[in-house]
Design an enzyme around this catalytic site. Structure first.
Site, short mmCIF file in Angstrom:
data_model
loop_
_atom_site.label_atom_id
_atom_site.label_comp_id
_atom_site.label_asym_id
_atom_site.label_seq_id
_atom_site.Cartn_x
_atom_site.Cartn_y
_atom_site.Cartn_z
N ASP A 198 -4.60 -9.60 -8.59
CA ASP A 198 -4.87 -8.66 -9.70
C ASP A 198 -3.97 -7.78 -10.31
OD1 ASP A 198 -4.55 -7.42 -7.37
OD2 ASP A 198 -6.58 -6.53 -7.39
N GLU A 245 0.83 -1.09 -0.04
CA GLU A 245 -0.10 0.03 -0.01
C GLU A 245 0.88 1.28 0.00
OE1 GLU A 245 -3.07 -0.08 -0.48
OE2 GLU A 245 -3.99 -1.84 0.02
N GLU A 255 -18.81 -6.05 -2.54
CA GLU A 255 -17.55 -6.70 -2.15
C GLU A 255 -17.34 -8.11 -2.78
OE1 GLU A 255 -13.98 -5.03 -0.02
OE2 GLU A 255 -15.31 -4.64 -1.76
N GLU A 258 -12.30 0.29 -9.50
CA GLU A 258 -12.13 -0.58 -10.62
C GLU A 258 -13.12 -0.56 -11.61
OE1 GLU A 258 -9.65 -1.34 -7.21
OE2 GLU A 258 -11.58 -1.33 -7.42
#
EC number: 3.2.1.-
Length: 881
Positions: A226, A79, A320, A338
């Site tokens: 991803d 992150e 989610e 996204e």
């Protein structure tokens, strides 16, 4: 800036900054916070995209002056890389661009780049492993494995966590001429490539950073993996190294062969890729259509995007996680960008104004359901419309950027966006870096690439003007067969395991026939590798160890048994549970925009049968616990009474306020700091007597949510709320009355979009109402007065009716046979609601066939029962949004 600076994030419901250590811990989610003004840094280049150059200049000065990167705090390497290092590099990229233009940032001298280099050096100790894979966390001040670091003992990391570094680290090396950053990021990527499953060319979700063994062997394109795929393709674009494209193409062939089941993208097992690992999808895979556009494979991108859009139209936001038959699996939505990202790329590729309609829907839903007076609040539950006091930095870094770019014309931009590539956090890195400071050899010796006979690869990085000469009919013809895939068809959970059940020998034991006391059944389970573990609380846990099965066929039978048991549990729970309710603040200045998740009661008015709900001003009762006659009935009459939990039964409180003339009641938890964010919701149970005399609605709020109402009373005195089964549309609440219309940004006003849409001759797409649904809600009785005896249980435990049966919970530990599975419902008719519980459990009486009941578990047993689901959810929370 007004409410939260210099905190890392804004808390939009309570209008204050989120400072790590000062708010209740949210676990791994908080690893993004490092006391380095995260949202400010993450949003720098967004300001320039929005043409807010003066604000950008002011923000850069604040970052240089105020941000400290040397804090004694443990943060996520992943992150921190994508949000902070990427934010600094994106800010530097647009700062030097503005400086070259000669009007703004003339004073700038690379200060952001110096900070980025400082941060890069702080992250490098994480790579001190034999594999080259980084530790998942690092202390900004003390690094890893230092006595004061409080980190460095971890053994596992997610594939995306280790494989999403190359863009930022290589850009840092190219900007500064210091090659070490790019070298470390390449080494991590090389190791993951070497450890791919060679027969399937897939990678797992979690890998051991020391041995390279796959810890979780399921594979998909969503949470945990991803951006690894994204960075392989984008590293080729930015760095010009063919080996990255070769690796991506190899993986992409495997994805399209095993994971892509149009329009779905389903996780499989890396060793047995024809076997699905689960029957639900997570929202992070919504980025994949955008990546397919960059790859040049448009058809499956359009198909998956259309399926996702239909799910959004059903619930206003993308849950989610949702099942293959499009029921809600995890109901949260933390304002992830996204889907907006993929919408932008599909519009760029096709020129189809349909995607402008999609963008308009996204903006309208954000304004309608997520906008609160201090910002935008994440959705706690897309089915009820309840909010969470959370606005992640990626919302401003990505969502604003992609939505603005979707509607912006070339003349709206002060620079050419085509000169940049987006990182996974939508930060801008200039393409000219590909020819600057090339200190790394272009060909990686680790690449083992086999020529693939796949026509997809003819169109890598295509010229979209040649492929799609702005012919909207191209995309429309692909969408047309899918237009009813979510709502008007009756899809089953798609599982290759299920498909195979119709052929071959029948399994030796079906879940519906299982009796825990039958020795013959226990023997069959043992043969299938399924064992029973007796827990301290009297429950029995089912665990599958595939390696303990008598044969691989027996292990497959065990897998099917576990799937059936989970499905049976899901169906039975769905039939018995009451859904959560909503408390919506409708008075000034909230105007229906703040929605709180509330627990229902087993007595009183059923709000699901009174769709209008109960609306009224709130009043605090005396005594506050509501356990005796109300002494301020004049203040309570025709109001919704607020009271504290404790000291008597919930039903007794309800009778006392009803007698005082209240039209409803809200019980607020007396446990300081409790929140629906961290505690499982429950239903308020009766007192064992007939409760037909209670006719008013009663709802329960945890302490944090209750304090939002109490704070509003202190500030505004007259606070009006609506108690309902789910949040109501503002037009329904106010029935034509004039109310403020909040908008995202002047550049994103709906009026402007209407004009642009009419210019593009587009047709209007109507959003559908979100359907109400049930959630896992346990039963709790209020406690008696201290010193008194009672036949009811303590709060946060089971009511007497729930304690008569043992519980069988299910988990599965992976070996060569698939791990824990969640299967779609088996009902022959279409499901009427989206009621997939977030935690499932099964209970069985000792000497009978399976009899399911609803029961609250402590968090420890939930973790024991659903370890892999919890891991997957934590992985998703840690992933970039």
């Amino acid at each position: 800036q007004e409410h939260a600076y210099p905190a890392d994030e804004l808390m939009p419901l309570t209008c204050r900054g989120r400072v790590r250590g000062q708010e209740p811990s949210r676990g791994d989610v908080d690893d993004a916070l490092g006391k380095f003004s995260l949202t400010l840094i993450d949003t720098l280049d967004t300001l320039v995209v929005l043409n807010k150059t003066k604000e950008f200049e002011e923000a850069v000065r604040k970052v240089i002056k105020d941000v400290n990167l040397d804090n004694d705090i443990v943060v996520s390497v992943f992150e921190t890389n994508i949000r902070v290092l990427g934010g600094l590099l994106g800010g530097h990229s647009v700062a030097i661009m503005l400086k070259e233009k000669g009007e703004h940032m003339q004073w700038y001298n690379g200060e952001l780049l110096h900070m980025a280099k400082e941060l890069g050096y702080k992250l490098l100790p994480a790579f001190n492993t034999t594999s080259g894979l980084p530790y998942p966390r690092i202390n900004l001040k003390f690094g890893v494995r230092h006595p004061e670091a409080r980190t460095g003992t971890e053994t596992d990391t997610c594939t995306a966590c280790a494989g999403t570094l190359i863009l930022e680290f290589a850009a840092l090396s190219r900007f500064t001429g210091t090659s070490i950053f790019e070298e470390y990021a390449r080494k991590a990527l090389d190791f993951i490539w070497e450890k791919r499953q060679r027969s399937s060319n897939l990678v797992g979700v979690t890998i051991n950073i020391h041995t390279g063994d796959w810890v979780r062997k399921d594979s998909g394109v969503g949470a945990g993996i991803d951006s690894y795929y994204e960075y392989l393709l984008k590293a080729y674009v930015l760095l010009g190294d063919d080996s990255f494209l070769e690796r991506f193409n190899t993986h992409y062939d495997a994805i399209m062969r095993y994971i892509s089941q149009p329009p779905l993208l389903l996780d499989v097992h890396i060793h047995k890729p024809m076997l699905n690992a689960r029957t639900w999808m997570d929202s992070l895979l919504a980025f994949f259509p955008g990546l397919q556009v960059l790859k040049g494979d448009i058809r499956p991108a359009i198909e998956t995007h259309e399926m996702l859009y239909q799910v959004i139209k059903k619930h206003n936001f993308l849950p989610e996680a949702f099942t293959t038959d499009f029921r809600v699996h995890w109901a949260q939505h933390p304002l992830r960008p996204e889907f907006a990202e993929s919408t932008y790329f599909l519009y760029k590729a096709t020129g189809d104004p349909y995607y402008l309609e999609v963008g308009k829907t996204l903006i309208e839903n954000l304004n309608k359901y997520a906008r609160v007076p201090c910002g935008f609040a994440a959705m706690k539950d897309v089915r009820t419309g309840s909010h969470e006091d959370r606005m992640d930095s990626f919302f401003l870094a990505e969502m604003f950027k992609y939505l603005y770019l979707l509607f912006a014309d070339k003349e709206d931009m002060i620079f050419d966006i085509e000169d940049y590539i987006f990182t996974t956090e939508a930060h801008l890195l200039p393409l000219w870096l590909s020819t600057t400071n090339q200190t790394i050899s272009k060909k990686n010796t680790t690449t083992e690439y086999t020529e693939l006979d796949d026509s997809n690869f003819d169109w890598s990085c295509p010229n979209t003007q040649i492929l799609f000469p702005n012919d909207p009919m191209f995309a429309q013809s692909i969408r047309e067969p899918l237009k009813n895939v979510v709502d008007k068809s009756c899809p089953r959970g798609i599982s290759r395991v299920e498909d195979s059940l119709g052929s071959g020998p029948k399994p030796p034991l079906r879940a519906r026939d299982f009796m825990a006391s039958n020795p013959e059944h226990l023997e069959i389970l043992k043969k299938m590798g399924v064992s029973l573990i007796h827990l301290k609380d009297g429950r029995v846990q089912l665990v599958q160890h595939a390696v303990q099965a008598a044969s691989s066929l027996d292990a497959e039978d065990g897998l099917r048994f576990m799937q059936e048991m989970i499905e049976l549990s899901s169906q039975q729970q769905k039939e018995q549970q009451l859904p959560p309710r909503a408390v919506q603040i409708v008075s000034h200045p909230f105007f229906g925009r703040v929605v709180l998740t509330a627990g229902p009661a087993q007595f009183g008015m059923d709000l699901s049968k009174h769709k209008a709900g109960t609306r009224g001003f709130v009043a605090t009762i005396k005594p506050y616990n509501g356990c005796s006659e109300i002494t301020n009935p004049e203040a309570v009459k025709e109001k919704i009474a607020l009271m504290q939990r404790g000291q008597c039964m919930f039903a007794e409180k309800a009778r006392n306020i009803q007698k005082a003339g209240a039209i409803g009641g809200i019980v607020i938890d007396d446990n300081e700091g409790s929140s629906s964010d961290t505690a499982p919701l429950f239903q308020m149970a009766g007192d064992g007597k007939n409760t037909d005399d209670i006719t008013i609605p009663m709802l329960f709020l945890f302490n944090k949510e209750g304090n939002i109402i109490l704070d509003a009373i202190r500030e505004y005195e007259a606070v009006e709320v609506l108690l309902s089964d789910k949040a109501k549309d503002r037009a329904t609440i106010f029935k034509g009355k004039m109310i403020p219309n909040y908008i995202i940004d002047s550049n994103l006003e709906v009026e402007n979009m209407d004009q642009k849409l009419s210019e593009n001759d587009s047709h209007k797409q109507n959003s559908e109402e979100a359907t109400s649904a049930s959630q896992d809600v346990g039963t709790v009785s209020e406690e008696p007065e201290e010193g008194e005896s009672s036949d009811v249980t303590d709060p946060d435990s089971l009511s007497p009716a729930d304690t008569t049966s043992d519980s069988v919970s299910i988990s599965n530990q992976d070996s060569s046979v698939p791990g824990h599975q969640e299967a779609g419902a088996l009902e022959p008719a279409c499901p009427t609601g989206d009621s997939q519980p977030q935690e499932q459990q099964t209970e069985t009486e000792p000497n009978s066939k399976v009899n399911w009941d609803n029961k609250v578990q402590p968090m420890e047993s939930i973790l024991a029962d659903w370890n892999e689901d919890i891991e997957a959810f934590e992985m998703m929370e840690k992933d970039e949004l």
